[in-house]
Design a protein around this motif. Structure first.
Motif, PDB file in Angstrom:
ATOM      1  N   TYR A 126      25.116 -15.111 -23.275  1.00 27.60           N
ATOM      2  CA  TYR A 126      25.554 -16.512 -23.262  1.00 27.60           C
ATOM      3  C   TYR A 126      25.236 -17.128 -24.620  1.00 27.60           C
ATOM      4  O   TYR A 126      24.071 -17.299 -24.976  1.00 27.60           O
ATOM      5  CB  TYR A 126      24.818 -17.273 -22.150  1.00 27.60           C
ATOM      6  N   PHE A 127      26.278 -17.451 -25.378  1.00 28.92           N
ATOM      7  CA  PHE A 127      26.083 -17.969 -26.727  1.00 28.92           C
ATOM      8  C   PHE A 127      26.653 -19.372 -26.902  1.00 28.92           C
ATOM      9  O   PHE A 127      27.065 -19.757 -27.988  1.00 28.92           O
ATOM     10  CB  PHE A 127      26.658 -17.000 -27.768  1.00 28.92           C
ATOM     11  N   GLY A 128      26.622 -20.163 -25.822  1.00 34.17           N
ATOM     12  CA  GLY A 128      26.992 -21.566 -25.921  1.00 34.17           C
ATOM     13  C   GLY A 128      25.887 -22.332 -26.626  1.00 34.17           C
ATOM     14  O   GLY A 128      24.754 -21.863 -26.753  1.00 34.17           O
ATOM     15  N   SER A 129      26.206 -23.532 -27.075  1.00 32.81           N
ATOM     16  CA  SER A 129      25.214 -24.335 -27.794  1.00 32.81           C
ATOM     17  C   SER A 129      24.041 -24.735 -26.909  1.00 32.81           C
ATOM     18  O   SER A 129      22.991 -25.130 -27.404  1.00 32.81           O
ATOM     19  CB  SER A 129      25.872 -25.577 -28.403  1.00 32.81           C
ATOM     20  N   ASP A 133      15.498 -10.063 -15.985  1.00 31.91           N
ATOM     21  CA  ASP A 133      16.875  -9.772 -16.392  1.00 31.91           C
ATOM     22  C   ASP A 133      17.747 -11.024 -16.431  1.00 31.91           C
ATOM     23  O   ASP A 133      18.678 -11.098 -17.220  1.00 31.91           O
ATOM     24  CB  ASP A 133      17.524  -8.750 -15.452  1.00 31.91           C
ATOM     25  N   VAL A 134      17.462 -11.999 -15.562  1.00 32.90           N
ATOM     26  CA  VAL A 134      18.307 -13.197 -15.549  1.00 32.90           C
ATOM     27  C   VAL A 134      18.138 -14.000 -16.839  1.00 32.90           C
ATOM     28  O   VAL A 134      19.102 -14.562 -17.346  1.00 32.90           O
ATOM     29  CB  VAL A 134      18.088 -14.087 -14.300  1.00 32.90           C
ATOM     30  N   SER A 191      29.186 -15.161 -13.071  1.00 30.19           N
ATOM     31  CA  SER A 191      29.268 -13.715 -13.265  1.00 30.19           C
ATOM     32  C   SER A 191      27.954 -13.137 -13.790  1.00 30.19           C
ATOM     33  O   SER A 191      27.628 -11.988 -13.520  1.00 30.19           O
ATOM     34  CB  SER A 191      30.427 -13.354 -14.196  1.00 30.19           C
ATOM     35  N   LEU A 192      27.194 -13.941 -14.520  1.00 34.48           N
ATOM     36  CA  LEU A 192      25.908 -13.482 -15.043  1.00 34.48           C
ATOM     37  C   LEU A 192      24.825 -13.406 -13.971  1.00 34.48           C
ATOM     38  O   LEU A 192      23.989 -12.511 -13.995  1.00 34.48           O
ATOM     39  CB  LEU A 192      25.399 -14.428 -16.148  1.00 34.48           C
ATOM     40  N   ILE A 245      20.321 -14.430  -5.841  1.00 40.26           N
ATOM     41  CA  ILE A 245      21.156 -15.603  -6.117  1.00 40.26           C
ATOM     42  C   ILE A 245      22.517 -15.378  -5.461  1.00 40.26           C
ATOM     43  O   ILE A 245      23.196 -14.393  -5.756  1.00 40.26           O
ATOM     44  CB  ILE A 245      21.312 -15.819  -7.634  1.00 40.26           C
ATOM     45  N   VAL A 246      22.910 -16.296  -4.558  1.00 36.70           N
ATOM     46  CA  VAL A 246      24.199 -16.164  -3.880  1.00 36.70           C
ATOM     47  C   VAL A 246      25.256 -17.092  -4.465  1.00 36.70           C
ATOM     48  O   VAL A 246      26.452 -16.854  -4.300  1.00 36.70           O
ATOM     49  CB  VAL A 246      24.088 -16.362  -2.357  1.00 36.70           C
TER      50      VAL A 246
END
Length: 108
Positions: free
Chosen positions: A80-83, A71-72, A60-61, A42-43
């Motif tokens: 990532y703990f967004g709704s 892993d992704v 950044s992830l 992924i670029v």
């Protein structure tokens, strides 16, 4: 930004929770990924976030990771703990599936 000729652009999508600001604005969760077709790395990446900080964090992830690597998905579940966490994972799996289909069709 310039992307090399070896890159492809893929969009994965998913439904997001109804009480999510992303649903209010976009009606779904989208993740756009630029992938090097030769290496599967992924670029660049961006998602249908309402906050620029979210896009920065998503970058950044995922930038530098192999799009097909488990892993992704793991990093979404652990960092990532967004709704829209679940929708993000589903959209990324959709993008992975599309990448695989593209690579299979090109190898024929």
């Amino acid at each position: 930004m310039h992307f090399e000729d070896t890159t492809i652009y893929i969009v994965g999508d998913a439904k997001s929770p109804q009480n999510n600001p992303i649903m209010e604005v976009y009606k779904a969760f989208f993740v756009g990924i630029v992938v090097d077709r030769k290496t599967a790395i992924i670029v660049d990446v961006e998602c249908s976030a309402t906050l620029s900080l979210t896009n920065s964090f998503v970058k950044s992830l995922l930038i530098g990771k192999n799009v097909l690597s488990p892993d992704v998905i793991d990093c979404i579940n652990t960092r990532y703990f967004g709704s829209s966490q679940k929708a993000f994972g589903v959209a990324l799996k959709d993008a992975q599936k599309k990448y695989q289909q593209i690579m299979q069709s090109e190898s024929k």
